[in-house]
Design a protein around this motif. Sequence first.
Motif, PDB file in Angstrom:
ATOM      1  N   CYS A 130       0.837  -1.211   0.000  1.00 40.55           N
ATOM      2  CA  CYS A 130       0.000   0.000   0.000  1.00 40.55           C
ATOM      3  C   CYS A 130       0.865   1.251   0.000  1.00 40.55           C
ATOM      4  CB  CYS A 130      -0.905   0.009   1.232  1.00 40.55           C
ATOM      5  SG  CYS A 130      -2.103  -1.328   1.255  1.00 40.55           S
ATOM      6  N   PHE A 131       1.912   1.251   0.860  1.00 41.08           N
ATOM      7  CA  PHE A 131       2.796   2.422   0.935  1.00 41.08           C
ATOM      8  C   PHE A 131       3.520   2.653  -0.391  1.00 41.08           C
ATOM      9  CE2 PHE A 131       2.930   1.703   5.743  1.00 41.08           C
ATOM     10  CZ  PHE A 131       2.078   2.770   6.014  1.00 41.08           C
ATOM     11  N   LEU A 132       3.827   1.582  -1.105  1.00 40.16           N
ATOM     12  CA  LEU A 132       4.460   1.735  -2.424  1.00 40.16           C
ATOM     13  C   LEU A 132       3.510   2.466  -3.370  1.00 40.16           C
ATOM     14  CD1 LEU A 132       6.223  -1.712  -3.107  1.00 40.16           C
ATOM     15  CD2 LEU A 132       7.336   0.526  -3.053  1.00 40.16           C
ATOM     16  N   LYS A 179       1.169   4.441  -2.495  1.00 41.79           N
ATOM     17  CA  LYS A 179       0.982   5.831  -2.019  1.00 41.79           C
ATOM     18  C   LYS A 179       2.278   6.639  -2.165  1.00 41.79           C
ATOM     19  CE  LYS A 179      -1.377   6.637   1.681  1.00 41.79           C
ATOM     20  NZ  LYS A 179      -1.701   6.663   3.119  1.00 41.79           N
ATOM     21  N   GLU A 180       3.346   5.983  -2.668  1.00 40.18           N
ATOM     22  CA  GLU A 180       4.660   6.607  -2.858  1.00 40.18           C
ATOM     23  C   GLU A 180       5.295   7.058  -1.552  1.00 40.18           C
ATOM     24  OE1 GLU A 180       4.550   9.569  -5.913  1.00 40.18           O
ATOM     25  OE2 GLU A 180       3.689   8.212  -7.405  1.00 40.18           O
ATOM     26  N   GLU A 181       4.926   6.337  -0.461  1.00 39.79           N
ATOM     27  CA  GLU A 181       5.570   6.584   0.839  1.00 39.79           C
ATOM     28  C   GLU A 181       6.644   5.483   0.997  1.00 39.79           C
ATOM     29  OE1 GLU A 181       2.756   7.053   4.078  1.00 39.79           O
ATOM     30  OE2 GLU A 181       1.311   8.023   2.722  1.00 39.79           O
ATOM     31  N   TYR A 182       7.768   5.707   0.315  1.00 38.98           N
ATOM     32  CA  TYR A 182       8.755   4.647   0.133  1.00 38.98           C
ATOM     33  C   TYR A 182       9.508   4.269   1.411  1.00 38.98           C
ATOM     34  CZ  TYR A 182       7.717   5.722  -4.715  1.00 38.98           C
ATOM     35  OH  TYR A 182       7.065   5.936  -5.904  1.00 38.98           O
ATOM     36  N   ALA A 183       9.748   5.220   2.287  1.00 36.89           N
ATOM     37  CA  ALA A 183      10.456   4.911   3.531  1.00 36.89           C
ATOM     38  C   ALA A 183       9.620   3.963   4.384  1.00 36.89           C
ATOM     39  CB  ALA A 183      10.765   6.191   4.298  1.00 36.89           C
ATOM     40  N   LYS A 184       8.294   4.249   4.467  1.00 32.27           N
ATOM     41  CA  LYS A 184       7.393   3.382   5.241  1.00 32.27           C
ATOM     42  C   LYS A 184       7.297   1.993   4.573  1.00 32.27           C
ATOM     43  CE  LYS A 184       4.463   7.025   7.199  1.00 32.27           C
ATOM     44  NZ  LYS A 184       3.095   7.607   7.236  1.00 32.27           N
ATOM     45  N   ALA A 185       7.277   1.988   3.244  1.00 28.71           N
ATOM     46  CA  ALA A 185       7.203   0.707   2.519  1.00 28.71           C
ATOM     47  C   ALA A 185       8.434  -0.150   2.827  1.00 28.71           C
ATOM     48  CB  ALA A 185       7.106   0.955   1.022  1.00 28.71           C
ATOM     49  N   ALA A 186       9.610   0.478   2.805  1.00 32.25           N
ATOM     50  CA  ALA A 186      10.861  -0.250   3.090  1.00 32.25           C
ATOM     51  C   ALA A 186      10.867  -0.761   4.528  1.00 32.25           C
ATOM     52  CB  ALA A 186      12.059   0.664   2.850  1.00 32.25           C
ATOM     53  N   GLN A 245      11.997  -2.463  -4.391  1.00 29.13           N
ATOM     54  CA  GLN A 245      11.350  -1.371  -5.138  1.00 29.13           C
ATOM     55  C   GLN A 245      11.395  -0.072  -4.353  1.00 29.13           C
ATOM     56  OE1 GLN A 245       7.616  -3.669  -5.621  1.00 29.13           O
ATOM     57  NE2 GLN A 245       7.732  -3.163  -7.815  1.00 29.13           N
ATOM     58  N   ALA A 246      11.119  -0.177  -3.029  1.00 26.25           N
ATOM     59  CA  ALA A 246      11.107   1.025  -2.183  1.00 26.25           C
ATOM     60  C   ALA A 246      12.497   1.637  -2.098  1.00 26.25           C
ATOM     61  CB  ALA A 246      10.602   0.646  -0.787  1.00 26.25           C
ATOM     62  N   LEU A 247      13.506   0.793  -1.899  1.00 28.01           N
ATOM     63  CA  LEU A 247      14.881   1.284  -1.766  1.00 28.01           C
ATOM     64  C   LEU A 247      15.364   1.911  -3.064  1.00 28.01           C
ATOM     65  CD1 LEU A 247      16.393  -1.724   0.250  1.00 28.01           C
ATOM     66  CD2 LEU A 247      16.078   0.603   1.105  1.00 28.01           C
ATOM     67  N   GLU A 248      14.929   1.365  -4.190  1.00 23.27           N
ATOM     68  CA  GLU A 248      15.311   1.946  -5.480  1.00 23.27           C
ATOM     69  C   GLU A 248      14.765   3.361  -5.599  1.00 23.27           C
ATOM     70  OE1 GLU A 248      14.907   1.128 -10.309  1.00 23.27           O
ATOM     71  OE2 GLU A 248      13.905  -0.213  -8.882  1.00 23.27           O
ATOM     72  N   LYS A 249      13.517   3.534  -5.181  1.00 17.91           N
ATOM     73  CA  LYS A 249      12.903   4.865  -5.239  1.00 17.91           C
ATOM     74  C   LYS A 249      13.580   5.829  -4.270  1.00 17.91           C
ATOM     75  CE  LYS A 249       9.690   3.979  -8.311  1.00 17.91           C
ATOM     76  NZ  LYS A 249       9.697   4.670  -9.613  1.00 17.91           N
ATOM     77  N   LEU A 250      14.086   5.295  -3.164  1.00 23.12           N
ATOM     78  CA  LEU A 250      14.776   6.133  -2.175  1.00 23.12           C
ATOM     79  C   LEU A 250      16.213   6.438  -2.597  1.00 23.12           C
ATOM     80  CD1 LEU A 250      13.494   4.387   1.076  1.00 23.12           C
ATOM     81  CD2 LEU A 250      12.942   6.736   0.355  1.00 23.12           C
ATOM     82  N   GLY A 251      16.633   5.852  -3.733  1.00 28.10           N
ATOM     83  CA  GLY A 251      17.984   6.107  -4.234  1.00 28.10           C
ATOM     84  C   GLY A 251      19.044   5.199  -3.633  1.00 28.10           C
ATOM     85  N   LYS A 252      18.596   4.242  -2.821  1.00 27.40           N
ATOM     86  CA  LYS A 252      19.562   3.315  -2.204  1.00 27.40           C
ATOM     87  C   LYS A 252      19.743   2.099  -3.125  1.00 27.40           C
ATOM     88  CE  LYS A 252      18.380   4.811   2.472  1.00 27.40           C
ATOM     89  NZ  LYS A 252      17.864   4.417   3.798  1.00 27.40           N
ATOM     90  N   LEU A 253      20.437   2.374  -4.224  1.00 20.95           N
ATOM     91  CA  LEU A 253      20.544   1.365  -5.274  1.00 20.95           C
ATOM     92  C   LEU A 253      21.316   0.119  -4.840  1.00 20.95           C
ATOM     93  CD1 LEU A 253      21.282   3.666  -8.350  1.00 20.95           C
ATOM     94  CD2 LEU A 253      19.087   2.832  -7.526  1.00 20.95           C
ATOM     95  N   ASP A 254      22.335   0.324  -3.991  1.00 25.54           N
ATOM     96  CA  ASP A 254      23.143  -0.818  -3.563  1.00 25.54           C
ATOM     97  C   ASP A 254      22.297  -1.826  -2.784  1.00 25.54           C
ATOM     98  OD1 ASP A 254      22.819   1.090  -1.586  1.00 25.54           O
ATOM     99  OD2 ASP A 254      24.754   0.667  -0.625  1.00 25.54           O
TER     100      ASP A 254
END
Length: 936
Positions: free
Chosen positions: A51-53, A55-62, A84-93
């Motif tokens: 759901c958080f994904l 809603k684009e609330e990526y930190a909560k999703a992660a 998916q959430a971490l990718e959106k947060l820029g934490k690619l590694d």
Amino acid sequence: QMEDPIQLKEEGNKYFQANDYEKAVQSYTQAIKLNKDKALQAVLYRNRAACFLKKEEYAKAASDASRAIDINASDIKALYRRSQALEKLGKLDQAFKDAQKCATIEPRNKNFQETLRRLGANIQDKVNAGGTLRIQFSTDLRVQKMFEILLDENSEKEKREKAANNLIVLGREEAGAERIFQNNGVSLLLQLIETKNAELILAAVRTLSGMCTGHKARATAILHYLGIDNICMWMSVDNEEISLAVCNLLQTITDCLLGQGKEEHHGKEEAVVLDTKKDLRMITMRLLDMLVSKEVSGQGRDRALNLLNKNIPRKDLKDHDNSRTTFVIDNGLKKILKVVGQIPEMPDCLPLTENTQLTASVLLNKLYDDLRCDPERDNYRVICEEYIKSKIDPQDMDKTLHAIQMVSGVLQGPFDLGNKLLGMKGVMEMMVALCGSEREIDQLVAVEALIHASTKLSRATFIISNGVTLLKEIYKKTKNEKIKIRALVGLCKLGSAGGTDYGLRQFAEGSTEKLAKQCRKWLCNTSIDARTRKWAVEGLAYLTLDADVKDDFVEDELALQAMFELAKTSDKTILYSVASALVNCTNSYDTKELVPELVQLAKFSKQHVPEEHPKDKKDFVVKRVKRLLKAGVVSALACMVKADSAILTDQSKELIARVFLALCEDPKDRGTIVAQGGGKALIPLAVEGTEVGKIKASHALAKIAAISNPDMAFPGERVYEVVRPLVSLLNTERDGLQNYEALLGLTNFSGRSDKLRMKIVKERALPDIENYMFENHDQLRQAATECMCNLVVNKEVQERFVADGNDRLKLVVLLCGEDDEKVQVAAAGALAMLTAAQKKLCSKMTEVTTQWLEILQRLCLHDNMEVQHRGLVIAFNLISADKELAKKLVESELLEILTYIGKQEDDPKKQHIINVARDCLTRCMDYGLIKPLSRA
């Protein structure tokens, strides 16, 4: 308001499907508060993360996905949502790692593979090209891609092979090994092993070996993950390559547990104390179990024995801890005895190779030698006696056969213990009874036992008095070739053990050629099994002591080739027998020189004086050596040297070294020896083995090094390994020929490169070379001086000449005044280079001896143009070094000598000499010490 978490979850699912993500979150949140079931809790968290994904609330999703993963680490939906959430947060590694885990769990899921490719591309774009992260993630991508190819049955064969090789290489690198380990690589490697595809299994096992090397914590983790039972099962397979690879893996793990191999630090590992004793005992017990398991192949049994041989006895007897040995004796000695007691011809025999029982005997010997005190040896003996007694049963001949075979096996290991076992009640009687049995298997076992019992003199009286008659009867009556050949070898051995040729002479009535011919016939008969043919080689090892036999043998090319082929089978007895026969054929054994006066005295007192057989004279020996070289003896010897240390004993090494030295006698043959791998084979023989063996091998190396191009004879780094054996011959305890040829070899080496000169200096050869420069023996003095002439090019050697408090320069100057022309050439060359390189030595030369000027003048007037040229170069160096020194020379008769030479007409033959004299005069004119001559 509902209070049932399951109903709330269902309600949330309906809201989610209707795209009402806010209400779905509320339902899932309420369910999380009420729920007490862990499995359901993980589902609720991962659903709320979805759901958080949306809603684009990526930190909560992660965060929610992480909570689900904490409950169930392999929750693939939670892992993918967190990625998916971490990718959106820029934490690619971190996103890449989660996607990688998903792809590991479901390697054929195209969605996961696409995500990995996308993330990998983004990482490479965004992270600095030279940064650590890029290297790390580039490695992760490579690892993932390799596993993807290997686990895909539809991958092209070429791609699979390349991926397998790349994986092995990566596993050997510390960074690569850690990346594989951290990214679930061990699990994937296990999947490769379970494919039952030989190529994939080899790739996986070799990668695991690389990952374990030098890293105790990782090796321990891999051992526990794979399981010792699985490792031993893989090692037991009837596939030599896989069995060997798994054996190497287990050896690598054992090295780590024992603290051997690479000493590296791996971060936090230093803070973790790993108790390895339990793991080591577990491995040892499993290896001992393998010895007696019918499910284990012969190769697998050999691997287990080799691992025990290598890791159980102490490497250094100064180490007082022999607990591993005592543990094996208490828990596995009977199992080892069972292996040596096997009879291959019987139906209940365990799967064996030709080497299994001999390797087991070697292990028995190593364990016995590793014991520290009499009580420990007594315990060993009691276990053997009790076990063998339990097998002796007059009513059950098959059972008794195993007992006699065990005694035979111990006699091939700890011989002294074997002798004690022979003294047990009923053992010798049973051996005699078996010899008289009608059953061929009984005769076979008894004859072998008699042969091994006759190796030393301790029980020879009984065996000679009874054994010869028994063996003679067996040889004449039996039609079984296997028994016949053993009886013949037994007669040879009994004659040797008695200190005479009694057994052989009594049986053969002097016809050793006839017996040797029969042995050669057996040797060439490929329809006879290798185990039986090896006895023919052993028979020839004794029979070739006869000069007529050895001459006939080397002329029989088929027999030679058959023997060389058998030598490649890596059997301890065969190696020793082949080496013994070759020593006999080349006459490379030690002989006592007869003192003429004592010979005359013996003749006067009518005593028998042994005379040299005509075919043992030098001409015949040389012909035999040439024949052996033509037959390819060098390749066979090189192959023998590569045998495992448990098979290639120090005694065998010495014999091989003796043969090599005999082969190297003629300088014309040394090129052939090098071309067939002789130079390479001699290096380990010169480093390890008996003292005599090392000296013989070093001398052979010196003969090769003296006349060969080092780059051809010892290519690459190998040439540096030869220096130490050569230096070891520069010893007053060695004979003059060894000293001389070692100096020639070092002279050759020192003329090749400065790196080689430095190696000679580091091996502390300089003092010895200087000592030989004082020798009364002309050739030794010449060789040492020539060697020093080459060495003085090195700066470190020059500095030793410059240093105060030594007579090195004085020695070289005085040698320039020697009558020996070759010594003069070398000494003058050394002095010319020293005075050119170090100006200090120019003035020092005038102080070391009052004869310096007279010697220099003699050099400049020498009839030998090479000596004269070097003398003039020394004069030029002195003049160039210092004006005062130049003045001193101008005031001497040297000016007249220089003028005489410089005025001579140009002559192509000695123009280089005239030019140096003119350069000397020009330099003196530059100083203003002389005036130019005006021409009339």
